[in-house]
Design a protein around this motif. Structure first.
Motif, PDB file in Angstrom:
ATOM      1  N   SER A 206     -29.081  11.716 -21.927  1.00 47.55           N
ATOM      2  CA  SER A 206     -28.638  12.972 -22.526  1.00 47.55           C
ATOM      3  C   SER A 206     -29.733  13.558 -23.388  1.00 47.55           C
ATOM      4  N   HIS A 207     -29.553  14.808 -23.750  1.00 52.54           N
ATOM      5  CA  HIS A 207     -30.576  15.522 -24.504  1.00 52.54           C
ATOM      6  C   HIS A 207     -29.859  16.585 -25.299  1.00 52.54           C
ATOM      7  N   GLY A 208     -29.959  16.529 -26.606  1.00 51.36           N
ATOM      8  CA  GLY A 208     -29.280  17.536 -27.414  1.00 51.36           C
ATOM      9  C   GLY A 208     -30.098  17.878 -28.632  1.00 51.36           C
ATOM     10  N   THR A 209     -29.993  19.114 -29.085  1.00 50.42           N
ATOM     11  CA  THR A 209     -30.706  19.530 -30.294  1.00 50.42           C
ATOM     12  C   THR A 209     -29.772  20.337 -31.181  1.00 50.42           C
ATOM     13  N   TRP A 210     -30.090  20.348 -32.464  1.00 51.68           N
ATOM     14  CA  TRP A 210     -29.420  21.210 -33.427  1.00 51.68           C
ATOM     15  C   TRP A 210     -30.502  21.787 -34.320  1.00 51.68           C
ATOM     16  N   ILE A 211     -30.432  23.083 -34.580  1.00 52.63           N
ATOM     17  CA  ILE A 211     -31.386  23.743 -35.466  1.00 52.63           C
ATOM     18  C   ILE A 211     -30.582  24.540 -36.475  1.00 52.63           C
TER      19      ILE A 211
ATOM     20  N   PRO B 234     -27.030  15.894 -31.357  1.00 50.40           N
ATOM     21  CA  PRO B 234     -26.728  15.496 -32.731  1.00 50.40           C
ATOM     22  C   PRO B 234     -25.233  15.628 -33.068  1.00 50.40           C
ATOM     23  N   PHE B 235     -24.758  14.746 -33.988  1.00 52.31           N
ATOM     24  CA  PHE B 235     -23.391  14.831 -34.460  1.00 52.31           C
ATOM     25  C   PHE B 235     -23.302  15.887 -35.545  1.00 52.31           C
TER      26      PHE B 235
END
Lengths: 81, 157
Positions: free
Chosen positions: A68-73, B13-14
């Motif tokens: 999986s691959h996820g980002t938050w900015i 991200p959580f």
């Protein structure tokens, strides 16, 4: 997730291109800055958009966990993970 | 690599329910079923998925920074609390999972491997002193100048 990356702009010390920060928060525009030759050059895969930087960073360590691959900015583009 | 929490709720991200706390966790946290039940009872935390790593969010909301003493496992994590403007980085007590950090052009960068910092403009240079005196083996120093490890069994905020 087996590989993590976090970037946080430090208050009062950032020399980062402000349009790159605002661009990551508000829209797709970002300036490309001069980097060395090869993959780090202006035609290479790395740009100054925080989203692009995070994506490139996670690509570099995708061998640690390709599922999986996820980002938050953050909305102001100052923190990304 | 996802082992626990393979559904969409386990995606990182959580984020907590009001979007003020965000975290990324690499590794495995032990006894998460018990902790999950405890957090649900103690503070009514609503878990989004079945991932063991999500207990970090619940534990931080309940205990604050001291939540680290509740964790057992092999892990490296970063947690950002937007309300407190706090960024916390921690590793397990044995240092099984890696976490490196540096400050480059006004940005704090953390990653599981040094190569992940290159897209942010960081360039590796040998830390000869660290190599000669083996600082990279016993301390926070690494083989690269300016690159540090987050100490095992510690959190840095």
């Amino acid at each position: 997730m087996c590989g993590i990356t976090v970037v946080a702009h430090l208050a009062g010390r950032s020399k980062a291109n402000k349009s790159a920060i605002n661009g990551a928060a508000a829209g797709p525009k970002s300036k490309k800055r001069k980097l060395s030759n090869g993959v780090f050059g202006p035609n290479g895969p790395y740009s100054t958009s925080i989203e692009d930087q995070l994506d490139s960073s996670l690509d570099a360590i995708k061998h640690r966990g390709p599922d999986s691959h996820g980002t938050w900015i953050s909305h102001d583009g100052h923190v990304g993970m | 690599m996802e082992i626990n929490g393979l559904g969409p709720g386990g995606q990182q991200p959580f984020s907590n329910s009001d979007g003020t706390i965000h975290a990324v966790v690499n590794g495995e946290l032990y006894d998460h079923h018990r902790i999950r039940d405890e957090m649900t009872k103690l503070c009514g935390y609503k878990f989004k998925g079945g991932s063991d790593s999500e207990i970090v969010m619940a534990l931080y909301e309940y205990y604050g920074v001291s939540f680290l003493s509740e964790l057992r496992g092999e892990f490296a994590l970063c947690l950002y609390d937007a309300k407190k403007q706090l960024l916390l980085a921690a590793r397990d007590r044995s240092g099984i999972k890696p976490l490196f950090w540096t400050v480059h052009e006004g940005k704090l960068l953390l990653a599981s491997e040094a190569k992940a910092l290159i897209p942010f403009g960081w360039r590796p240079k040998w830390d000869v002193r660290s190599i000669i005196d083996k600082g990279w083996l016993t301390e926070e120093r690494t083989i690269f100048k300016g690159l540090r490890k987050v100490s095992s069994s510690s959190g840095r905020a």
